[in-house]
Design an enzyme around this catalytic site. Structure first.
Site, PDB file in Angstrom:
ATOM      1  N   ASN A   8       3.891   4.300   6.494  1.00 31.16           N
ATOM      2  CA  ASN A   8       4.443   3.820   5.368  1.00 31.16           C
ATOM      3  C   ASN A   8       5.572   2.927   5.906  1.00 31.16           C
ATOM      4  OD1 ASN A   8       5.738   2.963   3.151  1.00 31.16           O
ATOM      5  ND2 ASN A   8       6.000   5.034   2.179  1.00 31.16           N
ATOM      6  N   ARG A  92       0.253   2.194   3.970  1.00 27.86           N
ATOM      7  CA  ARG A  92       0.585   1.861   2.398  1.00 27.86           C
ATOM      8  C   ARG A  92       0.856   0.281   2.510  1.00 27.86           C
ATOM      9  NH1 ARG A  92       5.644   4.195  -0.877  1.00 27.86           N
ATOM     10  NH2 ARG A  92       5.256   2.951  -2.725  1.00 27.86           N
ATOM     11  N   HIS A 180       3.801   1.555  -7.813  1.00 26.05           N
ATOM     12  CA  HIS A 180       3.702   3.174  -7.448  1.00 26.05           C
ATOM     13  C   HIS A 180       2.449   3.588  -7.767  1.00 26.05           C
ATOM     14  CE1 HIS A 180       8.575   2.520  -8.059  1.00 26.05           C
ATOM     15  NE2 HIS A 180       8.165   2.817  -6.755  1.00 26.05           N
ATOM     16  N   ARG A 240      17.813  -2.524  -7.466  1.00 31.31           N
ATOM     17  CA  ARG A 240      17.313  -3.621  -8.184  1.00 31.31           C
ATOM     18  C   ARG A 240      17.660  -3.254  -9.644  1.00 31.31           C
ATOM     19  NH1 ARG A 240      11.396  -2.211  -6.254  1.00 31.31           N
ATOM     20  NH2 ARG A 240      12.398  -0.834  -4.862  1.00 31.31           N
ATOM     21  N   GLU A 378       2.011  10.617  -1.993  1.00 30.68           N
ATOM     22  CA  GLU A 378       1.449   9.394  -1.772  1.00 30.68           C
ATOM     23  C   GLU A 378       0.578   9.417  -0.438  1.00 30.68           C
ATOM     24  OE1 GLU A 378       5.111   7.947  -2.784  1.00 30.68           O
ATOM     25  OE2 GLU A 378       4.724   6.248  -3.822  1.00 30.68           O
TER      26      GLU A 378
END
Ligand code: ADP
Length: 404
Positions: A8, A92, A180, A240, A378
Site C-alpha cells: 500500500n 492497493r 474505501h 480534505r 484492507e
C-alpha cells in the site's frame, strides 16, 4: 511455504505485509512493515504477527529517495535477511476508473490504462503505480494484482453514479465512483458472521480514518457512497474538506488568483480537521486539545456524519444496522457516542459500557438499530484477491482458455 506480499504505497510512505498461504487457501499474516519519511528521513519498521519488532532502521536520505527505492530496500530486506520470496504481489490502487469492478492481474497495458486515472486521484494513483512499474521492470514474471478502492461501488444504480451534467462527461468517466471499497468489502464479508440478519438488510458503514467516507450497503452490496469522482467529496477528513460548493473552488481561482495546482494542494492538504482547527489533522490531538477551534472541528466532523447518515438512510429507504470502522471509528468511543446521539432519531441507542470497552456490538439491546465496531482489514482483502487471481491463472481451465 508460499507467501504473498501486499503493498500500500503513498506519497511518503509504503506499507507492506506478508501473508503465508496455508492449506485450502487460508491466509496467515506473518509480518507488517512500513517505510516512512521517503525522501526526507527514511525509516523502516516491521513487526511479526505477534507484534514482536523485527526491524527499526533509519536510512540516509539518498538511499530512499522515492517509492520504488523504498520497495527495493524493503524487498531486499525480506529476501536477503528473512528469506521471504513472495509468489505474488497484491497492490492497493485507489482508482480503477469505470472499467474495473474487480481486481486485475497486472500487465503493461493495464498499467498504462491505470495511469490515465492519475488526475482523478492525483495524490494517490501515481504513488500506487510506482512500485507496480518498478516491479514490472525488475521482476517481469512476478504476478502482480491491482485491487481498487473504487471496484466495490461499480454496480451502483445509474442514479447514484451520475452528476447532473451532460452525458458526454459521464461517458468520459466523470462519475460518482466512491472509495474505501476494500475496507467496505471486508466489512461486507465479515458482518454476516457477526449479525447475518443485519448483513442481509440495509446497513451504513462509516469508514472514519484520515480519509473518511460512508457507504450504504444493501445485502452486502454498495448502493451509495458519500464520496464521488474523487476522494475529496462527502465527510470532512483529516486534511480534505469533504462536500463543498464548487462555487468555492471558482472563487479561489478567480477572486483569490490561486492556480489550479494550488487549489488542488489546498483541497487535499490544508482543509478538513486541519484547516478548521488550525491545530492538527489527527483526531487524537484534537480530542486532547483545549483549543476551541479543535472542539469546533470535532463538532463539524460529527455534524456532517449525521447529515450524511440521513442521506444514506434515505437512499435505502430505511436502516437496519450501522458499523464503525477505521482509525477513528475503531478507537474513539467519544466520537462514536456523539455520532450515535445525533442518530437517535433513526432509532439508535448506544450502550456506554459496551462502547467504552470497544465491544463488537455497542448499542443497547433495545436499540431499534444495532451498532457495531468492526476493525477493517484492507490488506487481508488484497491478499485474498491476489491469491484468487493467482489460483485462477494457474488452474487447468484458465490455462486451456489462454492457450485457445
Ligand atoms: P489511514 O489508514 O487513512 O491513514 P487510519 O484508519 O489509521 O487512517 O486513521 C487515522 C485516524 O484515526 C487519525 O485521525 C487518528 O488520530 C485516529 N485515531 C487512531 N486512534 C485513535 C484513538 N484512540 N482515538 C481517537 N482517534 C484515533
Amino acid at each position: 511455504m508460499d507467501t504473498i506480499l501486499v503493498v500500500n504505497a503513498g506519497s511518503s510512505s509504503v506499507k507492506f505485509q506478508i501473508f503465508a498461504v496455508e492449506g485450502e487457501g487460508r491466509l496467515q499474516r506473518q509480518l507488517k512493515g512500513q517505510m516512512d519519511g521517503i525522501g526526507s528521513r527514511p525509516r523502516m519498521r516491521a513487526s511479526g504477527s505477534d507484534g514482536a519488532p523485527l526491524a527499526d532502521r533509519a536510512y540516509p536520505i539518498e538511499a530512499v529517495v522515492d517509492v520504488p527505492a523504498a520497495m527495493a530496500v524493503a524487498g531486499s530486506w525480506l529476501r536477503d535477511e528473512l528469506n521471504i520470496n513472495p509468489v505474488a504481489v497484491g497492490h492497493r490502487v485507489v482508482h480503477g476508473g469505470p472499467d474495473h469492478a474487480s481486481p486485475v492481474l497486472i500487465d503493461p497495458a493495464i498499467v498504462s490504462r491505470l495511469e490515465r486515472y492519475a488526475p482523478l486521484a492525483p495524490l494517490h494513483q501515481p504513488h500506487n503505480l510506482a512500485p507496480i512499474k518498478s516491479l514490472l521492470a525488475n521482476f517481469p514474471t512476478m504476478p502482480q494484482v491491482a485491487c481498487f478502492d473504487t471496484a466495490f461501488h461499480r454496480d451502483h444504480d445509474p442514479l447514484a453514479d451520475h452528476y447532473a451534467i451532460p452525458h458526454q462527461l459521464y461517458a468520459e468517466g466523470v462519475r460518482r465512483y466512491g472509495f474505501h471499497g476494500l475496507s467496505y468489502e471486508y466489512v461486507a464479508k465479515r458482518l454476516p458472521q457477526v449479525a447475518p440478519e443485519v448483513a442481509a438488510g440495509r446497513v451504513i458503514v462509516a469508514h472514519l480514518g484520515s480519509g473518511a467516507s460512508m457507504c450504504a450497503m444493501r445485502a452486502g452490496r454498495s448502493v451509495e457512497s458519500t464520496m464521488g469522482f474523487t476522494a475529496l467529496d462527502g465527510l470532512a477528513m483529516g486534511t480534505r474538506p469533504g462536500q463543498i460548493d464548487p462555487g468555492v473552488v471558482l472563487y479561489l481561482l478567480t477572486e483569490k488568483g490561486m492556480s489550479a495546482p494550488k487549489v488542488q494542494d489546498f483541497l487535499y492538504r490544508d482543509c478538513g480537521l486541519k484547516g478548521l482547527s488550525g491545530v492538527s489533522n489527527d483526531m487524537r490531538e484534537l480530542e486532547a486539545s483545549a483549543d476551541p477551534h479543535a472542539a469546533f472541528a470535532i463538532d463539524y466532523f460529527v455534524y456532517r456524519i449525521g447529515l450524511n447518515a440521513g442521506m444514506l438512510a434515505a437512499a435505502m429507504a430505511g436502516l437496519d444496522g450501522f458499523v464503525f470502522t477505521a482509525g477513528i471509528g475503531e478507537n474513539s468511543n467519544s466520537i462514536r457516542a456523539r455520532i450515535c446521539e445525533r442518530l437517535a432519531w433513526l432509532g439508535i441507542m448506544i450502550d456506554p459500557v459496551e462502547n467504552a470497552r470497544h465491544a463488537t456490538r455497542i448499542s443497547r439491546s433495545d436499540s431499534r438499530i444495532p451498532v457495531y465496531v468492526m476493525p477493517t482489514d484492507e490488506e487481508l482483502m488484497i491478499a485474498r484477491h491476489t491469491l484468487t487471481l493467482l489460483t485462477n491463472q494457474s488452474s487447468p481451465n484458465s490455462r486451456r482458455e489462454r492457450m485457445s
